[in-house]
Design an enzyme around this catalytic site. Structure first.
Site: not given
Length: 254
Positions: A146, A159
């Site tokens: 990400s 996350y």
């Protein structure tokens, strides 16, 4: 078509980024196995689209956060490969499956943390380990990370930490599997408008404006921006790309 008999396994391939990866791999002449957690119909739809294009495809159920299911999954995969593809090995593993999870540090519970950890790191680690004997020498592993590992946005600490672990893991994979000619790379999407995280970006004009203002190309990403990069990494053109983090974000927060 250089890859007529090559096979890629994509986790979380029923929709969003995984679906686009599957379709783009098929365009390159690579056969595809997608996994889905609950969206069986969506996964079957992806298989149908790929088969219509002339490639072979299959869909298998897998909860990537449940490591105890990996043994049975691997056996099912091998059976499916034998029955449908006439082989018992894959060439590429794309660890794409994931869920969104956004909370400020003081709101994060252990259950929330553990769910993210199991799906985004522990599951990826042990599924990769389990599939190493099924992966052909000279193949490749692509882990999806990400943009949040590079750009820190509040509410993403858990996350993004898991994704940071994935990036380190990928470099170790490249090092340890180099003797088998297996490459390992990370693709890090920026902000993408999909169902991910409950479609939080797609459903918020404010978030879209923030992303657009902070992206050199001036818009949020869409699923179709990502799949082709993964497909490229599964071709001979990318044979010397190894141990890298490739961010696909339109130039976010440069």
């Amino acid at each position: 078509m250089e890859n007529t008999n090559k096979i890629a396994l994509i986790t979380g391939g029923s929709r969003g980024l995984g679906k686009d990866m599957a379709l783009r791999l098929a365009e390159k002449g690579i056969n595809v196995v997608v996994t889905y957690n609950s969206q069986a119909d969506d996964a079957q739809n992806v298989v149908s689209q790929i088969e219509q294009s002339g490639q072979k495809a299959a869909a298998l159920q897998l909860n990537t956060g449940d490591t105890k299911s990996f043994e049975a999954f691997t056996e099912t995969l091998k059976q499916t490969l034998t029955d449908k593809f006439g082989t018992d090995h894959i060439d590429f593993l794309v660890n794409n499956a994931g869920i969104g999870g956004y909370k400020m540090l003081d709101e994060v519970t252990e259950d929330f943390f553990d769910e993210l950890f199991n799906i985004h790191f522990k599951g990826v680690y042990f599924l990769t380990q389990k599939l190493l004997p099924v992966l052909n020498d000279g193949g490749g592993i692509i882990n999806v990370s990400s943009g949040l590992t590079r750009v820190s946005l509040p509410r993403s600490s858990a996350y993004a930490s898991m994704k940071g672990a994935i990036e380190v893991f990928t470099r170790y994979l490249a090092k340890e599997l180099g003797a088998r000619g297996i490459r390992a790379n990370t693709v890090a999407p920026g902000a993408i408008m999909t169902d991910f995280g409950g479609g939080h970006l797609r459903n918020s004009e404010q978030s879209q404006k923030m992303v657009s203002d902070n992206t050199a190309l001036g818009r949020p990403g869409v699923a179709e921006d990502i799949g082709g990069v993964v497909a490229f990494l599964c071709t001979e053109d990318a044979r010397w790309v190894n141990g890298q983090r490739i961010e696909v974000s339109g130039g976010m927060a440069l």
